[in-house]
Design a protein around this motif. Structure first.
Motif, PDB file in Angstrom:
ATOM      1  N   UNK A 151     -53.476  40.614   7.725  1.00 52.95           N
ATOM      2  CA  UNK A 151     -52.547  39.759   6.991  1.00 52.95           C
ATOM      3  C   UNK A 151     -51.777  40.564   5.953  1.00 52.95           C
ATOM      4  N   UNK A 152     -52.466  41.451   5.256  1.00 53.00           N
ATOM      5  CA  UNK A 152     -51.791  42.271   4.252  1.00 53.00           C
ATOM      6  C   UNK A 152     -50.753  43.186   4.893  1.00 53.00           C
ATOM      7  N   UNK A 153     -51.109  43.815   6.020  1.00 56.95           N
ATOM      8  CA  UNK A 153     -50.182  44.744   6.673  1.00 56.95           C
ATOM      9  C   UNK A 153     -48.972  44.034   7.272  1.00 56.95           C
ATOM     10  N   UNK A 154     -49.092  42.749   7.554  1.00 55.79           N
ATOM     11  CA  UNK A 154     -47.936  42.014   8.064  1.00 55.79           C
ATOM     12  C   UNK A 154     -46.857  41.849   6.998  1.00 55.79           C
ATOM     13  N   UNK A 189     -46.523  51.112  20.829  1.00 57.64           N
ATOM     14  CA  UNK A 189     -47.570  50.084  20.785  1.00 57.64           C
ATOM     15  C   UNK A 189     -48.646  50.356  19.739  1.00 57.64           C
ATOM     16  N   UNK A 190     -49.061  51.620  19.603  1.00 60.69           N
ATOM     17  CA  UNK A 190     -50.108  51.918  18.620  1.00 60.69           C
ATOM     18  C   UNK A 190     -49.565  51.895  17.191  1.00 60.69           C
ATOM     19  N   UNK A 191     -48.309  52.282  16.998  1.00 59.82           N
ATOM     20  CA  UNK A 191     -47.703  52.134  15.671  1.00 59.82           C
ATOM     21  C   UNK A 191     -47.642  50.659  15.277  1.00 59.82           C
ATOM     22  N   UNK A 192     -47.266  49.809  16.247  1.00 56.25           N
ATOM     23  CA  UNK A 192     -47.215  48.368  15.985  1.00 56.25           C
ATOM     24  C   UNK A 192     -48.613  47.823  15.689  1.00 56.25           C
ATOM     25  N   UNK A 193     -49.585  48.212  16.507  1.00 55.31           N
ATOM     26  CA  UNK A 193     -50.953  47.712  16.319  1.00 55.31           C
ATOM     27  C   UNK A 193     -51.521  48.124  14.966  1.00 55.31           C
ATOM     28  N   UNK A 194     -51.090  49.281  14.467  1.00 50.31           N
ATOM     29  CA  UNK A 194     -51.579  49.756  13.188  1.00 50.31           C
ATOM     30  C   UNK A 194     -50.829  49.221  11.984  1.00 50.31           C
ATOM     31  N   UNK A 195     -49.786  48.432  12.222  1.00 47.96           N
ATOM     32  CA  UNK A 195     -49.025  47.894  11.104  1.00 47.96           C
ATOM     33  C   UNK A 195     -48.174  48.929  10.403  1.00 47.96           C
ATOM     34  N   UNK A 196     -47.663  49.917  11.143  1.00 50.53           N
ATOM     35  CA  UNK A 196     -46.801  50.937  10.550  1.00 50.53           C
ATOM     36  C   UNK A 196     -45.380  50.390  10.451  1.00 50.53           C
ATOM     37  N   UNK A 197     -44.837  50.411   9.234  1.00 49.54           N
ATOM     38  CA  UNK A 197     -43.491  49.894   9.014  1.00 49.54           C
ATOM     39  C   UNK A 197     -42.478  50.962   8.693  1.00 49.54           C
ATOM     40  N   UNK A 235     -34.857  46.958   4.869  1.00 49.72           N
ATOM     41  CA  UNK A 235     -34.066  46.267   5.885  1.00 49.72           C
ATOM     42  C   UNK A 235     -34.711  46.414   7.263  1.00 49.72           C
ATOM     43  N   UNK A 236     -35.192  47.615   7.576  1.00 40.83           N
ATOM     44  CA  UNK A 236     -35.862  47.833   8.863  1.00 40.83           C
ATOM     45  C   UNK A 236     -37.089  46.935   8.978  1.00 40.83           C
ATOM     46  N   UNK A 237     -37.874  46.862   7.911  1.00 38.17           N
ATOM     47  CA  UNK A 237     -39.055  45.989   7.937  1.00 38.17           C
ATOM     48  C   UNK A 237     -38.648  44.547   8.197  1.00 38.17           C
ATOM     49  N   UNK A 238     -37.605  44.091   7.537  1.00 37.88           N
ATOM     50  CA  UNK A 238     -37.181  42.703   7.690  1.00 37.88           C
ATOM     51  C   UNK A 238     -36.662  42.411   9.094  1.00 37.88           C
ATOM     52  N   UNK A 239     -36.198  43.442   9.801  1.00 42.19           N
ATOM     53  CA  UNK A 239     -35.690  43.266  11.162  1.00 42.19           C
ATOM     54  C   UNK A 239     -36.727  43.617  12.225  1.00 42.19           C
ATOM     55  N   UNK A 240     -37.958  43.880  11.791  1.00 41.87           N
ATOM     56  CA  UNK A 240     -39.010  44.187  12.744  1.00 41.87           C
ATOM     57  C   UNK A 240     -38.918  45.576  13.341  1.00 41.87           C
ATOM     58  N   UNK A 241     -38.268  46.514  12.636  1.00 36.80           N
ATOM     59  CA  UNK A 241     -38.154  47.893  13.096  1.00 36.80           C
ATOM     60  C   UNK A 241     -39.043  48.793  12.252  1.00 36.80           C
ATOM     61  N   UNK A 242     -39.333  49.985  12.761  1.00 32.19           N
ATOM     62  CA  UNK A 242     -40.057  51.003  12.006  1.00 32.19           C
ATOM     63  C   UNK A 242     -39.029  51.935  11.377  1.00 32.19           C
ATOM     64  N   UNK A 243     -38.910  51.886  10.054  1.00 31.77           N
ATOM     65  CA  UNK A 243     -37.949  52.736   9.347  1.00 31.77           C
ATOM     66  C   UNK A 243     -38.317  54.193   9.575  1.00 31.77           C
TER      67      UNK A 243
END
Length: 350
Positions: free
Chosen positions: A34-37, A72-80, A128-136
């Motif tokens: 939840x925190x990483x989201x 996929x692993x960057x997403x699973x790890x909550x990397x923004x 901005x990248x975080x808000x658009x669901x991208x990895x800056x």
């Protein structure tokens, strides 16, 4: 809502049947997710760009056992956000051309995955990248060795999108910060290019931290007080970074941190205690092929939630964890931009 006692009995094992420790661990992992989201990880070091130069066939949109980093692993790890390292093991006569090729490969990587990666040049781009669901995706560090007796390469790199410079190994920051080294620091401050002190001697690291008007970073290291490794920093450097409002990003490396997630957490505890909660971050140094030995539980970016859960169980507040994952890196980038704007107001570029 009906009382739980009125609910039919389940024939399976419910959460209340789990051992207390397992139940607490599951709860901490849910809290970590939840925190990483909201406050995703800013990873200060990934060397995938160099790996892709050697093995360009990798498709990071799908899991690949040959490397430890993919989307996929960057997403699973909550990397923004990710700092893509552009360091090269080249001789001095090839370092500029090889660095330019690194920049080209990194920009091509970002263009290839526009739904997942976004080139970032500023703290606002990161948000901005975080808000658009991208990895800056930040470019750098580049080697300080590219600047021999001229600031022109630094300006050129900045134009190409580079935002981090590593002085280690440069003639102007080897045994002490030379007069030209002070010029480099001033120009980096003017351009809002972060100085990454990874690999600098403690003396030079303290000199750079003191000379820079903007915060400095150490993108991948650990505490020498716990593990006396050449890549780790002593407490005097941690204190200098605290004084400079900089950022110390802890790596996931058996040689530097030990062989378990718990050992990495010990290093984070130490860095936070000495440098302060506003100067601690994460810089795993993933991206190597073949895979380097990693601490158990942190073999790839998907392990970040487990680390955050461990820190929650150690008593870290969610506010301090939000600083660790996102807030401290965002603040350092923002402060570097404030310093650059102030420098522009004082005098024009040479």
């Amino acid at each position: 809502m009906a009382d739980l006692q009125d609910e039919p009995q389940s024939v399976g094992i419910g959460a209340e049947d789990l051992p207390a420790a397992a139940h607490a661990a599951a709860g901490a992992l849910d809290r970590a997710a939840a925190l990483l989201s909201v406050h995703p990880v800013v990873d200060g070091c990934n060397t995938l760009v160099w790996t892709l130069r050697q093995s360009p066939y990798h498709d990071i949109d799908t899991p690949d056992t040959g490397v430890d980093t993919d989307i996929p692993r960057l997403r699973a790890g909550g990397v923004g956000a990710q700092f893509w390292s552009l360091l090269v093991p080249s001789t001095d006569d090839q370092v500029v051309s090889d660095t330019l090729e690194q920049i080209d490969v990194a920009r091509a990587l970002i263009r290839r995955y526009p739904d997942s990666l976004s080139l970032a040049l500023s703290a606002d781009d990161m948000a901005d990248a975080r808000n658009r669901g991208r990895i800056a995706s930040f470019l750098g560090p580049v080697p300080g060795r590219t600047l021999k007796d001229s600031l022109s390469p630094l300006r050129a790199f900045h134009t190409l999108g580079v935002r981090i410079l590593a002085p280690a190994g440069a003639s102007w920051a080897r045994e002490e910060l030379t007069p030209f080294g002070h010029e480099v620091v001033r120009e980096a401050n003017r351009l809002a290019v972060l100085l990454d002190l990874t690999g600098c001697t403690p003396e030079v690291a303290c000199q750079l931290a003191g000379a820079s008007k903007a915060p400095v970073v150490i993108s991948n290291t650990a505490a020498a007080a716990l593990t006396p490794h050449p890549g780790n920093v002593p407490d005097e450097v941690l204190l200098a970074l605290r004084e400079a409002h900089g950022l110390v990003m802890v790596a996931f490396d058996i040689a530097r941190t030990g062989d378990s997630l718990h050992a990495v957490a010990d290093h984070l505890d130490h860095v936070r205690a000495v440098a302060g909660p506003h100067s601690v971050g994460l810089g795993a140094a993933f991206g190597i092929e073949p895979r380097a030995p990693r601490p158990t539980g942190l073999t790839d970016p998907s392990g970040y939630p487990r680390l955050i859960a461990e820190l929650l169980e150690r008593g870290w507040s969610e506010a301090d964890l939000a600083l660790l994952t996102w807030g401290n890196a965002w603040r350092v980038l923002r402060d570097a931009e404030f310093t650059a704007r102030a420098a522009h107001h004082k005098q024009p570029a040479p």
